[in-house]
Design a protein around this motif. Sequence first.
Motif, PDB file in Angstrom:
ATOM      1  N   ALA A 145     -52.810   7.230  44.789  1.00 41.03           N
ATOM      2  CA  ALA A 145     -52.751   6.947  46.221  1.00 41.03           C
ATOM      3  C   ALA A 145     -51.448   7.507  46.763  1.00 41.03           C
ATOM      4  CB  ALA A 145     -52.819   5.440  46.464  1.00 41.03           C
ATOM      5  N   ALA A 146     -51.506   8.075  47.949  1.00 36.68           N
ATOM      6  CA  ALA A 146     -50.282   8.592  48.576  1.00 36.68           C
ATOM      7  C   ALA A 146     -50.294   8.193  50.052  1.00 36.68           C
ATOM      8  CB  ALA A 146     -50.225  10.115  48.441  1.00 36.68           C
ATOM      9  N   PRO A 147     -49.230   7.527  50.500  1.00 37.81           N
ATOM     10  CA  PRO A 147     -48.064   7.020  49.776  1.00 37.81           C
ATOM     11  C   PRO A 147     -48.466   5.862  48.860  1.00 37.81           C
ATOM     12  CG  PRO A 147     -47.806   6.795  52.164  1.00 37.81           C
ATOM     13  CD  PRO A 147     -49.186   7.233  51.931  1.00 37.81           C
ATOM     14  N   ARG A 148     -47.817   5.806  47.709  1.00 36.20           N
ATOM     15  CA  ARG A 148     -48.259   4.904  46.652  1.00 36.20           C
ATOM     16  C   ARG A 148     -48.207   3.422  47.047  1.00 36.20           C
ATOM     17  NH1 ARG A 148     -46.509   5.618  40.408  1.00 36.20           N
ATOM     18  NH2 ARG A 148     -47.926   4.080  39.566  1.00 36.20           N
ATOM     19  N   GLN A 149     -47.159   3.020  47.727  1.00 33.31           N
ATOM     20  CA  GLN A 149     -46.988   1.597  48.039  1.00 33.31           C
ATOM     21  C   GLN A 149     -47.232   1.294  49.512  1.00 33.31           C
ATOM     22  OE1 GLN A 149     -46.570  -0.915  45.975  1.00 33.31           O
ATOM     23  NE2 GLN A 149     -46.493   0.377  44.153  1.00 33.31           N
ATOM     24  N   LEU A 150     -48.044   2.084  50.173  1.00 31.63           N
ATOM     25  CA  LEU A 150     -48.316   1.829  51.595  1.00 31.63           C
ATOM     26  C   LEU A 150     -48.955   0.454  51.755  1.00 31.63           C
ATOM     27  CD1 LEU A 150     -48.412   3.138  54.485  1.00 31.63           C
ATOM     28  CD2 LEU A 150     -50.777   3.682  53.986  1.00 31.63           C
ATOM     29  N   ASP A 151     -48.418  -0.321  52.705  1.00 31.18           N
ATOM     30  CA  ASP A 151     -48.934  -1.675  52.955  1.00 31.18           C
ATOM     31  C   ASP A 151     -50.315  -1.564  53.623  1.00 31.18           C
ATOM     32  OD1 ASP A 151     -49.548  -4.178  53.743  1.00 31.18           O
ATOM     33  OD2 ASP A 151     -47.732  -4.533  54.923  1.00 31.18           O
ATOM     34  N   THR A 152     -51.343  -1.922  52.861  1.00 33.70           N
ATOM     35  CA  THR A 152     -52.706  -1.893  53.416  1.00 33.70           C
ATOM     36  C   THR A 152     -53.324  -3.288  53.414  1.00 33.70           C
ATOM     37  OG1 THR A 152     -53.534  -1.385  51.214  1.00 33.70           O
ATOM     38  CG2 THR A 152     -53.178   0.480  52.673  1.00 33.70           C
ATOM     39  N   TRP A 153     -52.525  -4.303  53.082  1.00 31.42           N
ATOM     40  CA  TRP A 153     -53.076  -5.635  52.902  1.00 31.42           C
ATOM     41  C   TRP A 153     -52.608  -6.648  53.947  1.00 31.42           C
ATOM     42  CZ3 TRP A 153     -49.959  -3.024  49.457  1.00 31.42           C
ATOM     43  CH2 TRP A 153     -48.622  -3.413  49.404  1.00 31.42           C
ATOM     44  N   SER A 154     -51.581  -6.326  54.726  1.00 24.94           N
ATOM     45  CA  SER A 154     -51.105  -7.280  55.733  1.00 24.94           C
ATOM     46  C   SER A 154     -52.234  -7.593  56.714  1.00 24.94           C
ATOM     47  CB  SER A 154     -49.928  -6.701  56.512  1.00 24.94           C
ATOM     48  OG  SER A 154     -48.888  -6.420  55.628  1.00 24.94           O
ATOM     49  N   PRO A 155     -52.251  -8.834  57.216  1.00 23.41           N
ATOM     50  CA  PRO A 155     -53.361  -9.220  58.103  1.00 23.41           C
ATOM     51  C   PRO A 155     -53.486  -8.331  59.336  1.00 23.41           C
ATOM     52  CG  PRO A 155     -52.081 -11.141  57.447  1.00 23.41           C
ATOM     53  CD  PRO A 155     -51.350  -9.957  56.921  1.00 23.41           C
ATOM     54  N   ASP A 156     -52.343  -7.763  59.824  1.00 21.71           N
ATOM     55  CA  ASP A 156     -52.439  -6.920  61.014  1.00 21.71           C
ATOM     56  C   ASP A 156     -52.867  -5.484  60.676  1.00 21.71           C
ATOM     57  OD1 ASP A 156     -50.110  -6.603  59.635  1.00 21.71           O
ATOM     58  OD2 ASP A 156     -48.952  -5.932  61.375  1.00 21.71           O
ATOM     59  N   ARG A 157     -53.090  -5.178  59.397  1.00 26.09           N
ATOM     60  CA  ARG A 157     -53.523  -3.835  58.984  1.00 26.09           C
ATOM     61  C   ARG A 157     -54.888  -3.867  58.293  1.00 26.09           C
ATOM     62  NH1 ARG A 157     -49.047  -0.205  57.341  1.00 26.09           N
ATOM     63  NH2 ARG A 157     -47.277  -0.803  58.589  1.00 26.09           N
ATOM     64  N   SER A 158     -55.130  -4.902  57.526  1.00 24.12           N
ATOM     65  CA  SER A 158     -56.343  -4.993  56.701  1.00 24.12           C
ATOM     66  C   SER A 158     -57.563  -5.294  57.591  1.00 24.12           C
ATOM     67  CB  SER A 158     -56.137  -6.097  55.674  1.00 24.12           C
ATOM     68  OG  SER A 158     -57.292  -6.333  54.975  1.00 24.12           O
ATOM     69  N   PRO A 159     -58.764  -4.814  57.303  1.00 28.83           N
ATOM     70  CA  PRO A 159     -59.139  -4.028  56.136  1.00 28.83           C
ATOM     71  C   PRO A 159     -58.958  -2.524  56.350  1.00 28.83           C
ATOM     72  CG  PRO A 159     -61.093  -4.588  57.362  1.00 28.83           C
ATOM     73  CD  PRO A 159     -59.942  -5.192  58.112  1.00 28.83           C
ATOM     74  N   TYR A 160     -58.760  -1.817  55.254  1.00 23.36           N
ATOM     75  CA  TYR A 160     -58.760  -0.356  55.245  1.00 23.36           C
ATOM     76  C   TYR A 160     -60.128   0.106  54.749  1.00 23.36           C
ATOM     77  CZ  TYR A 160     -53.990   1.162  56.296  1.00 23.36           C
ATOM     78  OH  TYR A 160     -52.828   1.473  56.936  1.00 23.36           O
ATOM     79  N   TRP A 161     -60.730   1.006  55.498  1.00 24.10           N
ATOM     80  CA  TRP A 161     -61.992   1.584  55.051  1.00 24.10           C
ATOM     81  C   TRP A 161     -61.718   2.988  54.531  1.00 24.10           C
ATOM     82  CZ3 TRP A 161     -66.832   0.263  58.509  1.00 24.10           C
ATOM     83  CH2 TRP A 161     -67.087  -1.105  58.405  1.00 24.10           C
TER      84      TRP A 161
END
Lengths: 451, 165
Positions: free
Chosen positions: A206-222
């Motif tokens: 994954a790039a960027p490797r540690q990108l925050d995709t789990w915070s409630p204001d971002r999740s879900p990622y499709w």
Amino acid sequence: MSREDTRWLRVSMLAALVLSPLAWRRPELSLPGERWLEFATAIAYRPFSVLRLVEAQAAAATMPVLAEPTERGSVERLEELLDAALRAGHPVVPATVLRSYGRGGGGNRDSLELELRVGREEAAQLSGRPVVFGTSLVGFVAAAEPGHGDGQRLRVELLNHRDRKAEPRRWIGVGESRVAPRLRKLELLVEAARPEAPHPLRVLHAAPRQLDTWSPDRSPYWVRTQESRVLHPDLPGGLLLGRLVDVGYLDEGFVLRRYIEPLWDPRSLVRVGILLPDSEDRRRPRRPGVSSRQVLSLRRLWVSPPGFSYRRYLLSGAGMHPGAAILSGDRCLGLVEWARGGLAVAEPLGVRGQVLSLMWMDPEQSRIHSLVVRGCGLGAHGAWFEILHPPEQSGDLTGGTLFSGVLGRYFPHGLRVGEVDARRGRRFHARTSGFDTWPSRVFHPAGEPDD
Amino acid sequence: MWFLVRVLLLLYVVGTEQYLLGRVGTWIPDSTAILLVFCGVKRSPKTAVKWILPLAVFRAFFHPGALLFHIWLLLVAWLVAHTTRRLFFAERWQLQFLLGVGLAWILSEAQGLLLADDGQDPLGRGMLAALVTGLVTPGLLFCFTAFESRVGPEPVFVGTGEETR
């Protein structure tokens, strides 16, 4: 007490002890030869059924008849909606799913058998083509097996299919936040996860490797596919792979592994589309609906008492298979639990533990939902079901009509199951067609010569 | 041969019980509980197991739940009856009444707990059915014993050798 009595007592105690976990956890688990014992019980309890068996085996009784269409309108509408759901922006060959099953081990369903029959040449042409459901990528047409003759059915390897002998398929994908699409996108290299993994697909890089995709204001990622001339030149971009699932110390902002959970369940797929190159545009004629399906006649020999949360029917007839649908007109009454030597025990839909694939159509007949449900027992005038898939199903289903999904070769889709009249959390109650005592003559779908 | 005839009779008893449950009411006595009390109180462990196996097959055909589940359930219920017999006077009708009520209740509760989502016995039985089972158990046990002694094969006397001396 004699020594022999003591020995029998000890054996009984030991047997009770050993069977305890099984009886508590899986009370419905049957032994391999158990159905023959039940068959013998059925013959002993209804000795006249032997005469019925002889009758049923006679050629005249096994001649298939055409099921009478009763409510053609809603079934036709269902077929239209199923076809409409396949529009992925590319030319497709629509194909009805016959069954989903596991081939790759681990007990996971990783393959589909399609109703579509093709010749050897066409099978070779379609081999490896992407298969979609709406905009979701479902899998790829499997390569024709060495002994593939003309008129064989096509097989689809789902995204989670892993071939032990071959390198796993890999795809390039892009993850995008559903709630904030302007956020930075995540670029991914994806492959099928091992059968013991918690989700069907895993992210290799994954790039960027540690990108925050789990915070409630971002999740879900499709995650959608991205075109790649190197990895998958025939796969168009923009097809949905699924929802990103992160595993790690998320509170501290550190992700260890990422998985992808597809938005579909193999059991809920009724019709899929085989993607063709944009230069081609051919649509195969859809096969006729269930209303003109060939069926075989069955006779009811015995029925368990009414008014309880389970019910059983002893039926006699030829050509029955476990899991086959029991029909009356275009209504689905139940399914065969076991069949041996011309006798079968069938249960209405909704008895406890049955896992079914159903389609729900709204009262306006404008949209459908595919559901995977588990029967919770018969109620006052129908059956209770618990929704297993989709996990986030929250809309009100009351007033809608239920149709059968796909449950094997002998359980066709599009049969009317009932109407939803109450909902309680993830459970709903439906006035099922098979709740009232079945008529003395019912039907089941006739198989095809190679089935 | 006699055993086969009696097993067939048992099948029709279980089948008739099913018929009556739907037509008469759920208070119909539990034939399984009565048979288990009979096996636990009057019969040896070997004979009891010989009866439990066909009964489990019949229950797997008529009731929800598979064969292994029914074998387990019947073994547990029979072990309760057998152990109770060793602790008390098995010939007392009061004990037979209590065993009838207890086993019918155990069977009903276990089926409700393990075979139904709502915890209710799938056959709809409750405490009333357990009490009716208990009430008829002593009388039926007396009838069974009398029937077996008249209709069954002649018992063979095996001497100890003392009487010939």
